[in-house]
Design a protein around this motif. Structure first.
Motif, PDB file in Angstrom:
ATOM      1  N   CYS A 138      -1.675  18.933  45.599  1.00 54.15           N
ATOM      2  CA  CYS A 138      -1.607  17.557  46.123  1.00 54.15           C
ATOM      3  C   CYS A 138      -0.274  16.907  45.780  1.00 54.15           C
ATOM      4  CB  CYS A 138      -2.758  16.721  45.564  1.00 54.15           C
ATOM      5  SG  CYS A 138      -4.389  17.179  46.194  1.00 54.15           S
ATOM      6  N   PHE A 193      -0.374  25.826  55.082  1.00 57.47           N
ATOM      7  CA  PHE A 193       0.230  24.552  55.462  1.00 57.47           C
ATOM      8  C   PHE A 193       1.751  24.582  55.533  1.00 57.47           C
ATOM      9  CE2 PHE A 193      -3.984  23.559  53.894  1.00 57.47           C
ATOM     10  CZ  PHE A 193      -4.441  22.709  54.889  1.00 57.47           C
ATOM     11  N   PHE A 194       2.380  25.450  54.737  1.00 53.27           N
ATOM     12  CA  PHE A 194       3.838  25.459  54.692  1.00 53.27           C
ATOM     13  C   PHE A 194       4.457  26.787  55.131  1.00 53.27           C
ATOM     14  CE2 PHE A 194       2.415  22.444  51.358  1.00 53.27           C
ATOM     15  CZ  PHE A 194       2.866  21.277  51.970  1.00 53.27           C
ATOM     16  N   LEU A 205      -1.005  27.464  50.248  1.00 52.87           N
ATOM     17  CA  LEU A 205       0.387  27.073  50.500  1.00 52.87           C
ATOM     18  C   LEU A 205       0.894  27.660  51.808  1.00 52.87           C
ATOM     19  CD1 LEU A 205       2.002  27.385  46.955  1.00 52.87           C
ATOM     20  CD2 LEU A 205       1.890  25.305  48.332  1.00 52.87           C
ATOM     21  N   ALA A 231      -2.341  13.208  55.853  1.00 54.06           N
ATOM     22  CA  ALA A 231      -2.340  14.067  54.662  1.00 54.06           C
ATOM     23  C   ALA A 231      -3.750  14.281  54.135  1.00 54.06           C
ATOM     24  CB  ALA A 231      -1.456  13.449  53.577  1.00 54.06           C
ATOM     25  N   ASN A 268      -5.550  16.931  56.084  1.00 56.26           N
ATOM     26  CA  ASN A 268      -5.089  18.277  55.729  1.00 56.26           C
ATOM     27  C   ASN A 268      -5.570  18.694  54.344  1.00 56.26           C
ATOM     28  OD1 ASN A 268      -3.793  19.024  58.082  1.00 56.26           O
ATOM     29  ND2 ASN A 268      -1.785  18.295  57.429  1.00 56.26           N
ATOM     30  N   LEU A 269      -5.614  17.759  53.407  1.00 57.79           N
ATOM     31  CA  LEU A 269      -6.063  18.099  52.051  1.00 57.79           C
ATOM     32  C   LEU A 269      -7.560  18.414  52.031  1.00 57.79           C
ATOM     33  CD1 LEU A 269      -3.994  15.522  49.972  1.00 57.79           C
ATOM     34  CD2 LEU A 269      -3.607  17.980  50.195  1.00 57.79           C
ATOM     35  N   PRO A 272       3.241  15.001  60.801  1.00 60.83           N
ATOM     36  CA  PRO A 272       2.916  14.334  59.541  1.00 60.83           C
ATOM     37  C   PRO A 272       2.986  12.820  59.639  1.00 60.83           C
ATOM     38  CG  PRO A 272       5.111  15.296  59.448  1.00 60.83           C
ATOM     39  CD  PRO A 272       4.477  15.782  60.716  1.00 60.83           C
ATOM     40  N   TYR A 324       2.345  18.355  48.059  1.00 67.40           N
ATOM     41  CA  TYR A 324       2.168  17.846  49.416  1.00 67.40           C
ATOM     42  C   TYR A 324       2.727  16.435  49.547  1.00 67.40           C
ATOM     43  CZ  TYR A 324      -0.034  17.414  54.003  1.00 67.40           C
ATOM     44  OH  TYR A 324      -0.251  17.270  55.347  1.00 67.40           O
ATOM     45  N   PHE A 370       1.720  21.729  58.617  1.00 67.63           N
ATOM     46  CA  PHE A 370       2.214  20.477  58.026  1.00 67.63           C
ATOM     47  C   PHE A 370       3.119  19.730  59.002  1.00 67.63           C
ATOM     48  CE2 PHE A 370       5.507  18.019  55.915  1.00 67.63           C
ATOM     49  CZ  PHE A 370       4.784  17.240  55.038  1.00 67.63           C
TER      50      PHE A 370
END
Length: 520
Positions: free
Chosen positions: A12, A134-135, A131, A109, A112-113, A144, A15, A140
């Motif tokens: 978190c 999302f990345f 990770l 956010a 997504n979390l 956003p 992020y 992501f």
């Protein structure tokens, strides 16, 4: 740490640190700002109408100088409506009560979390795979600042979780179908995704599929039917505004093959799916190998089959190629299924991050995709910097009215659009039209100031030096800038004759001129 694991806290933190670094709320522009405009208008109306707020409606009732033009908006009776789904508008609007613009990015956010929590708890993904989800993919980067994708992917993941992890209980299947059906209220390609999902089930589960999917399919169909009824009643079209606006842009969207190529491979301005995630090519080989060896669970077989079929089908059916995003948004629904299958295949094959044998290839592909996201961050920051640069020309303006000579310049205004009277010139070149607007402002607002924002004298030389290109968008931009440079002196001449000239500020290719309307 009480109530939250160390890993969750670190993820978190990462992020939100990236979110603060990028400041996506400062990049509300074009599509994203229209979504904000829709939510703001809904909130200000007390949730009574979808009609977009237009502070200058009293002097421009025909919307000639409105910020948005078709196909972004359409008019039904007295209502001017944005093309984006009302479900997204209703999700966002209540949070505007905080009167804090970054809240929309925080909300994205949170969606997504929650997805990350579900992947961790119910699908057993390690923090590395969280990770990567999302990345390492472009999840992501799919809005956003403000987008329907974070809630859409959450609904998709809820549907998968209820269906595959719900022990085939009727209630879980019903909830899963409702979740995926609500996704259609956000984006219509969910209909294509469901078709592939349902068809692929017959291949994976055989004759048991009818019973296995009945309640899921039934509840999905009911939710979609409600959407079609709502669209018919509200917009007089069962599919709704997004469909007929996308297919009636009046612009050249290229051929079907060129759009498919951009979505799957990429273009000069956007990486396609396989350019962003080249690991999907070897994954297909090993995925098929696992199927032949019967060493892959049915749920992952189904997910992989659906993901690969969906990207091929949607690439040829999409109304455009989604060039405004770092990664093709139309195939976004396939990203989580691909990650789940990749995780399963890689663990079953013993692939790990390392430099020996097949691990080196696996590591290279993974790090490359993370690198693409870093490039996306740089792209995002460059766009934000450009927006801030344009706004800095007029950010401290004390004028009551802002008149923009260019669509892009006008679109840069962001949420401050609601604080002033903003007028956007789209194609006004007649002296009569120019004179009419200047006269209206003079008559209604004596003693007030008007800020005129346009390209500076330097832009004509800049645009003239741009080489002819095979890219139609670049050529259109070049011609548009040169045409605006030609009409700019006409606007200036009319305003200087009628109003008192004040501050003049130039920054790079942009210029701000302030005028004061005489009191008499």
């Amino acid at each position: 740490m009480t109530g939250i694991s160390k890993g969750s806290f670190i993820f978190c933190t990462i992020y939100f640190a990236i979110l603060v670094l990028l400041k996506p709320w400062e990049s509300l522009f074009s599509d994203q700002f229209l979504k904000y405009h829709q939510a703001y208008s809904m909130f200000q109306s007390g949730f009574s109408t979808e009609s977009l707020i237009y502070p200058s409606f009293d002097i421009d009732p025909k919307y000639d100088y409105f910020l948005w033009k078709a196909p972004m908006v359409f008019q039904m009776g007295e209502r001017m409506i944005g093309q984006y789904p009302i479900f997204l508008t209703l999700l966002i609007s209540p949070f505007l009560v905080f009167h804090w613009i970054p809240i929309v990015s925080v909300l994205m956010a949170v969606f997504n979390l929650i997805s990350a929590f579900i992947l961790r708890k119910y699908w057993g993904l390690s923090w590395f795979w969280i990770l990567f989800t999302f990345f390492g993919t472009y999840i992501f980067l799919m809005g956003p600042e403000l987008s329907e994708h974070p809630p859409l992917l959450l609904l998709e993941l809820l549907a998968f979780t209820f269906f595959y992890k719900g022990e085939n209980r009727s209630l879980n299947n019903i909830l899963g179908g409702i979740a995926l059906g609500m996704g259609v209220w956000l984006r219509l390609e969910v209909l294509i995704f469901f078709f592939v999902f349902w068809s692929g089930g017959w291949i994976v589960y055989g004759k048991d599929w009818w019973k296995r999917s009945f309640w899921f399919s039934f509840s999905f169909s009911v939710v979609v039917l409600l959407l079609l009824v709502f669209h018919t009643l509200d917009y007089h079209h069962p599919i709704g505004p997004r469909y007929f606006q996308n297919f009636n842009t009046g612009e050249d969207q290229g051929t079907v093959l060129s759009r498919a190529f951009t979505i799957l491979i990429g273009s000069y301005s956007m990486p396609g799916l396989l350019l962003y995630l080249p690991i999907l090519v070897p994954l297909l080989y090993f995925f098929r190998k696992k199927i032949r060896n019967r060493s892959l669970e049915a749920s992952y077989y189904h997910l992989g089959l659906v993901a690969y079929a969906f990207i091929l089908l949607i690439a040829f059916l999409a109304p455009n190629d989604g060039v405004s995003n770092w990664g093709p948004r139309y195939v976004g629904l396939a990203l989580i299924p691909f990650v789940l299958v990749l995780k399963q295949v890689s663990e079953g094959s013993g692939w790990k991050l390392g430099i020996s044998g097949p691990n080196l290839a696996f590591t290279t592909f993974i790090l490359y995709s993370f690198g693409m996201t870093l490039a996306g961050f740089a792209f995002y920051q460059r766009t934000s910097k450009e927006m801030r640069s344009i706004r800095s020309v007029y950010a401290d303006s004390k004028a009551n009215h802002l008149l923009f000579l260019d669509d892009m310049l006008c679109g840069s205004v962001g949420p401050s659009y609601f604080e002033k009277r903003v007028l956007c010139v789209h194609n006004e070149s007649s002296t009569e039209g120019i004179g009419s607007l200047v006269s209206k402002l003079s008559e209604k607002f004596p003693g007030e100031k008007v800020g005129f924002i346009s390209y500076s004298d330097a832009v004509k030389e800049y645009a003239a030096k741009l080489p002819e290109s095979d890219n139609s968008l670049m050529n259109q931009y070049r011609k548009k800038v040169l045409a605006e440079a030609e009409i700019r002196p006409v606007w200036l001449d009319r305003m200087e004759k009628n109003w008192k000239t004040g501050e003049v500020k130039t920054k790079g290719l942009w210029e701000y001129r302030e005028f004061e309307i005489p009191k008499e």
